[in-house]
Design an enzyme around this catalytic site. Sequence first.
Site, PDB file in Angstrom:
ATOM      1  N   PHE A 186       0.872  -1.181   0.000  1.00 14.21           N
ATOM      2  CA  PHE A 186       0.000   0.000   0.000  1.00 14.21           C
ATOM      3  C   PHE A 186       0.908   1.230   0.000  1.00 14.21           C
ATOM      4  CE2 PHE A 186      -2.292   3.540   1.756  1.00 14.21           C
ATOM      5  CZ  PHE A 186      -3.531   3.458   1.148  1.00 14.21           C
ATOM      6  N   ASP A 200       9.403   3.149   1.352  1.00 14.74           N
ATOM      7  CA  ASP A 200       8.210   3.840   1.840  1.00 14.74           C
ATOM      8  C   ASP A 200       8.116   3.650   3.350  1.00 14.74           C
ATOM      9  OD1 ASP A 200       5.685   4.630   2.611  1.00 14.74           O
ATOM     10  OD2 ASP A 200       4.626   3.639   0.978  1.00 14.74           O
ATOM     11  N   LYS A 249       2.664  10.509   8.426  1.00 14.49           N
ATOM     12  CA  LYS A 249       2.076  10.005   9.667  1.00 14.49           C
ATOM     13  C   LYS A 249       2.786  10.535  10.919  1.00 14.49           C
ATOM     14  CE  LYS A 249      -0.198   5.929   7.717  1.00 14.49           C
ATOM     15  NZ  LYS A 249      -1.593   6.255   8.000  1.00 14.49           N
ATOM     16  N   THR A 255       1.163  23.907  -4.410  1.00 10.40           N
ATOM     17  CA  THR A 255       0.973  25.192  -3.723  1.00 10.40           C
ATOM     18  C   THR A 255       1.617  25.202  -2.343  1.00 10.40           C
ATOM     19  OG1 THR A 255      -1.106  25.621  -4.886  1.00 10.40           O
ATOM     20  CG2 THR A 255      -0.728  26.836  -2.846  1.00 10.40           C
TER      21      THR A 255
END
Length: 500
Positions: A217, A326, A357, A381
């Site tokens: 994931f 990751d 997280k 942005t």
Amino acid sequence: MASMLLSRQLTCCLQQNSRLLVFGHRYISQAAAKVDVDFDYDGPLMKTEVPGPRSRELMKQLSGIQNADAVHFFCNYEESRGNYLVDVDGNRMLDLYSQISSIPIGYSHPSLIKLLQQPQNLSTFVNRPALGILPPENFAERLKESLLSVAPKGLPQVITMACGSCSNENAFKAIFLWYRNKERGHNNITKEELESCIINQPPGCPDYAMLSFMGSFHGRTLGCLATTHSKAIHKLDIPSLDWPIAPFPRLKYPLEDFVKENQQEEARCLEEVEDLIVKYRKKKKIVAGIIVEPIQSEGGDNHASDDFFRKLRDIARKHGCAFLVDEVQTGGGCTGKFWAHEHWGLDDPADVVSFSKKMMTGGFFHKEEFRPNAPYRIFNTWLGDPSKNLLLAEVIKVIKREDLLNNATHAGKALLTGLLDLQARYPHLISRVRGRGTFCSFDTPNDATRNKLITIARNKGVVLGGCGDRSIRFRPTLIFKDHHAHLFLNIFSDILANFK
């Protein structure tokens, strides 16, 4: 509540008596570690079932505005503190899920509240800048105090983002830019490249791919979904990309009983990685990078050996692929090291490491050669939020001051030992107990049993999370101590004993 927390004296402590579950025994009596009553509660307190009437009322309200089917219950964050989450019905629960593994040092930590109350920090929280073009004066300094103070070995560059998905999505882009620059060499960008990229065609849009693993994931944006292979509901009806998917080792437990079988399983998966890289190259599709989680979290807390990851890193180097780790869920200290991949002992560091997280902000670290060679190539942005860097700097101070990495190791050992004991006593309900630090999990017989256990635990005052097809995962905060582990184990032991 915040001002009350600060005004109370943090030296006021009590001794709580607790039944402690230990390997080989039902219970023993022992004084628990000291609990700071001004920060952490002394245990769960349940008033209603969960969700209670107020939560159900709020769910109905929210459902009129958006799909709220995923909501478990509504929370009272002003009353939540330490390891305890309080809901809107007044139920106080020991939280071992911590907002999907994203709360680093507990709810309403006094150090973070104090930070928010300091006048010099007010502007940072009120004025959110477009960091790519108009950063504040102290932005570089704040990065050094926060993210760069815990940068993984060999990765001196960092780009901040808002969440885990956009961290990985932009890490993919950085890898593709790096690979194309490597191919292009000293040649100039051609007119054909400039014109063809606008209409999504080569050579301006080269046919590159990221290799990922079954069970992974990496996020829910379009590129990340192409590397996510854990639950169908994440991907259903969304167009995707023809990128290679390798098998991830499915280890047998206990590990010491299946050494040969697990080595063979890891060798099989590594061989398939190499085969896929070659196969896709023959299809004129270049595997520019490999992405992997140190522990596949959403996919079921799937582990592999440190040697597996070292060999995977070697394969990436051999084939000229970037190696992206990751650490969105595993980073921040829960495995006993700040970055889970530190356990591997890599001679050559990862090329890119993504995070979010527990790190309060998203982003990715990378080697110098992955730095974009022009402005606006890795851009949006906000590019993160300076207020999160300020909070992270304070979190890191607390981690170091309170030795929370060692605490994760110690508390994790207490939790894992207790889970192994429960597995021995209830093998029909618990199997494949595994973990590193407090990053622990076990399997249940099926999805229905898993969900029922989570629901019963919640109504007994413990918040747990599920993952994979039938696993229960533990994602406590870094201030989760031995006595919290024993408190949970006693509650869960009673649940298992009475489970029907």
